[in-house]
Write an enzyme that holds these catalytic residues in place. Sequence first.
Site, PDB file in Angstrom:
ATOM      1  N   TRP A   1       0.824  -1.209   0.000  1.00  0.00           N
ATOM      2  CA  TRP A   1       0.000   0.000   0.000  1.00  0.00           C
ATOM      3  C   TRP A   1       0.862   1.264   0.000  1.00  0.00           C
ATOM      4  O   TRP A   1       0.426   2.316   0.423  1.00  0.00           O
ATOM      5  CB  TRP A   1      -0.915   0.001   1.223  1.00  0.00           C
ATOM      6  CG  TRP A   1      -2.070  -0.948   1.117  1.00  0.00           C
ATOM      7  CD1 TRP A   1      -3.327  -0.663   0.658  1.00  0.00           C
ATOM      8  CD2 TRP A   1      -2.087  -2.333   1.471  1.00  0.00           C
ATOM      9  NE1 TRP A   1      -4.118  -1.789   0.700  1.00  0.00           N
ATOM     10  CE2 TRP A   1      -3.392  -2.826   1.195  1.00  0.00           C
ATOM     11  CE3 TRP A   1      -1.145  -3.215   1.976  1.00  0.00           C
ATOM     12  CZ2 TRP A   1      -3.762  -4.149   1.429  1.00  0.00           C
ATOM     13  CZ3 TRP A   1      -1.519  -4.534   2.197  1.00  0.00           C
ATOM     14  CH2 TRP A   1      -2.813  -4.986   1.927  1.00  0.00           C
TER      15      TRP A   1
ATOM     16  N   CYS B   1      -6.857  -4.914  -1.522  1.00  0.00           N
ATOM     17  CA  CYS B   1      -8.022  -5.672  -1.044  1.00  0.00           C
ATOM     18  C   CYS B   1      -8.809  -6.346  -2.159  1.00  0.00           C
ATOM     19  O   CYS B   1      -9.237  -7.491  -2.016  1.00  0.00           O
ATOM     20  CB  CYS B   1      -8.928  -4.784  -0.190  1.00  0.00           C
ATOM     21  SG  CYS B   1      -9.831  -3.511  -1.098  1.00  0.00           S
TER      22      CYS B   1
ATOM     23  N   HIS C   1     -13.672  -1.057   0.974  1.00  0.00           N
ATOM     24  CA  HIS C   1     -12.916  -2.273   1.280  1.00  0.00           C
ATOM     25  C   HIS C   1     -13.672  -3.470   0.712  1.00  0.00           C
ATOM     26  O   HIS C   1     -14.898  -3.557   0.831  1.00  0.00           O
ATOM     27  CB  HIS C   1     -12.714  -2.439   2.785  1.00  0.00           C
ATOM     28  CG  HIS C   1     -11.991  -3.702   3.157  1.00  0.00           C
ATOM     29  ND1 HIS C   1     -10.815  -4.086   2.554  1.00  0.00           N
ATOM     30  CD2 HIS C   1     -12.300  -4.691   4.034  1.00  0.00           C
ATOM     31  CE1 HIS C   1     -10.418  -5.242   3.060  1.00  0.00           C
ATOM     32  NE2 HIS C   1     -11.302  -5.633   3.955  1.00  0.00           N
TER      33      HIS C   1
ATOM     34  N   ASP D   1     -12.377 -12.876   4.705  1.00  0.00           N
ATOM     35  CA  ASP D   1     -11.551 -11.773   4.211  1.00  0.00           C
ATOM     36  C   ASP D   1     -10.090 -12.187   4.224  1.00  0.00           C
ATOM     37  O   ASP D   1      -9.534 -12.512   5.271  1.00  0.00           O
ATOM     38  CB  ASP D   1     -11.769 -10.530   5.097  1.00  0.00           C
ATOM     39  CG  ASP D   1     -11.176  -9.267   4.498  1.00  0.00           C
ATOM     40  OD1 ASP D   1     -10.437  -9.374   3.511  1.00  0.00           O
ATOM     41  OD2 ASP D   1     -11.466  -8.174   5.018  1.00  0.00           O
TER      42      ASP D   1
ATOM     43  N   TYR E   1      -6.359   4.569  -0.989  1.00  0.00           N
ATOM     44  CA  TYR E   1      -7.788   4.291  -0.861  1.00  0.00           C
ATOM     45  C   TYR E   1      -8.149   3.818   0.539  1.00  0.00           C
ATOM     46  O   TYR E   1      -9.316   3.788   0.919  1.00  0.00           O
ATOM     47  CB  TYR E   1      -8.230   3.271  -1.916  1.00  0.00           C
ATOM     48  CG  TYR E   1      -7.933   1.828  -1.557  1.00  0.00           C
ATOM     49  CD1 TYR E   1      -8.925   1.003  -1.028  1.00  0.00           C
ATOM     50  CD2 TYR E   1      -6.666   1.291  -1.746  1.00  0.00           C
ATOM     51  CE1 TYR E   1      -8.662  -0.312  -0.703  1.00  0.00           C
ATOM     52  CE2 TYR E   1      -6.394  -0.021  -1.431  1.00  0.00           C
ATOM     53  CZ  TYR E   1      -7.391  -0.825  -0.906  1.00  0.00           C
ATOM     54  OH  TYR E   1      -7.121  -2.124  -0.589  1.00  0.00           O
TER      55      TYR E   1
END
Length: 802
Positions: A353, A388, A447, A470, A634
Amino acid sequence: MPAVVADPPRWHGEGLTNLSALSYCNRKEEDIQRLLKSLQLFPCFHCTAEILQGRRKKKRLSEKKYRMSETMSTNEEKKLPLNGRRAIPPNNSNDEENEVPEMEAFGLIPRGFNPRDYLRVEDIYMFKDPHEINKQEHHTDKYYNPKLIVRRGQSFQIQIYFNRPYKPETDRFWLEFLMGRYPQQNKGTYIPILVGNVLKPGQWGAKIIHRENNSIRLSIMSSPTCIIGKFRLYVAVLTPFGILRTRRNSATDTYILFNPWCQMDAVYLDDEKEREEYVLNDIGIVFHGNVEDIKSRSWSYGQFEENVLDACLFLMDKAELELSGRGNPIKICRVASAVINSRDDNGVIAGSWNNSYDYGVAPSAWTGSVDILLEYYSSKQPVRYGQCWVFAGVFNTFLRCLGIPARLVTNYSSAHDNNANLRLDFFLDDEGKVDTRLTKDSVWNYHCWNEAWMTRPDLPVGFGGWQVVDGTPQETSDGMYRCGPASVQAIKHGHVCFQFDSPFVYAEVNSDIFYTKMEKNGTQVVEKIDTTHIGQLIVTKEVGGDRMMDITAEYKFREGSDEERLALETAVMYGVKKQSIQDTTYQPQTDVEMDFQAQKAVLGNDFKVTITFRNKSRNSYTATTYLSGNIVFYTGVTKSEFKKHSFSAKLQPSSSSSFDIVIKSSEYMSDLLEQASFHFFVTARINETGKILAMQKAIVLEIPTLRIKTKGELVAGKETSVIVEFTNPLKQTLENVTLRLEGPGVLRTIKKQFGRIPMNSTLTWEIKCIPMRPGLRKLIASLSCDALRHVYGELNVQIQKP
């Protein structure tokens, strides 16, 4: 010629290093006949030798005493460490296997014994082609895999060719399905199947449905709770002197998957259209952007592509999930949510990220899961890089490939709550500006996670159905970066005591935002509490189409309703609570309201934002207003502040006032991140009262798209052309440009690099391909370079039959 004596088994005393004969010792044929009549006493790898060795027990005991007296002195000199367990080594690899004996002698084999004198299997036909009965009835005809693939709890057919006609009065044979290195009947990794007269739903069985010359056709029923994975198939024939077994033949390997079409399967889904969408659809939609500017892109799941099934089975080997646990979708989802990311187990995808992807592929460049899974299957090293939606896309491929209904879900304004207290704190300084030193919480623009459909027998009735899973590494659960499965129904009603990770997911969709001012004396003054910003919209792809489906109501009741309050009280009762306000005061501003709107903005252009005040009182006020514009990931994490602006606003009684602020492209282009996301904080202090108004908003710029078109006929088996075009809209030259194109059933992923694209020029790329699968398909393309990412294009194409 002396009699041949079968080698004794080496199971219990020597660590199971070899798979030797199923049994040894001299046994009468009637003993075997008795065993064959009962599944409970069926000869298996571990117990056969012990069941029928009573007649030699006394002899062995006497021999043992003699051997003990001979070796006692030696044992005293060389004492081995005691081992209280004689367990079988872990059996957690579907690929590993041991040799199974073709001839298993019962004891002494007389001279002249010739196995060819007895019933012998010449060939096995598996009906495994896509157009044949098994793959058609089991909805597995789309898999690019030459072997038989069936779903559990449903019958399938095979044909066995013998060396002579089968005589049911005298001939005895059975089937054996094996998995892993140490097959055991009580673990479900060794499955003996007797041939009977009827098939009973819910259990393994086989019956003859057709006999012709030297062949028979069998209908085989698998258990709806059996292990999923790749089984090895053997046919065993009983003779007076031993068991004859077919040779190892990989062509008869059988994949067994979950079965959403079987009512007794834990993943049963009763709607055919939903089964077609959540199991059989190999193209999905990822919704991104922000809640006021929703964007979408296609994602190729590719669960039927060549080698993807083997890659998905390998993930369970990598996670070291015991073979005996692979019939349970709860366990599979739990371990898969950990192995999809690489944080603690060198799993599939390495997340990044930080906007630096020099040693891998930018997350925005991926167009589907196939390349990622096959690269990991080949290299056994994490694939760089993902965020994600990449984790969720690959996870969805894994679930659908194994037969678990699954869908990709996007939660807009998603909270990442480290301590599950349902509270995000944004601290303000004396002037009302956000204090970045104290403010550690952030709100993700969106997300992505997954939902998997299954029963939950470990929870009370009513909490089955969709479960949140997840694979994005956010927080640890039981010591590993994973999340779920968590019941969506439990989250909605506040029953966050139920496993797994329900408090974390509940917080992602239900946290409150506290805007707090720190006074010089240490007192915290809560200026505003926003109870509606988090989890504003939760969406997924609609069934049978590409439009967005709002599923927010499946996660939460309408904000402020009686049901919502009850769910919150339930969550509090189970230990998930909003942090009590200690040493704080809350004095909401009611006289003046503030709103913030942004003009639709295009990358590379200037745009305008508007701040509006509404004074509902009869008093005149002045508001000192601060706007902070930030370039953010994001995830809501700030990279840099590119815009600062302050002004004083005069607010007339009972009126509204609007103020425009221009954002120039020169202010943001040099530091812009790949998703072109901005985060604006606006605070205003009412000078006459000292009250503070605060709000925040995320903005995503419009990014140019790729254009895809085809040239020539679109017929399966015939060559055609696909053309990708892109025009550079920026006021700069794009360098180190990479284009990627794929389309399941049309072409495998193709990647090409281009040196540079000057400003306002158009790039054209033409590719020749031969579509293989008729029907409605989709082409997906992406462009990635240092200055511009998240550039996509897609085209639906109808491939005609030849």
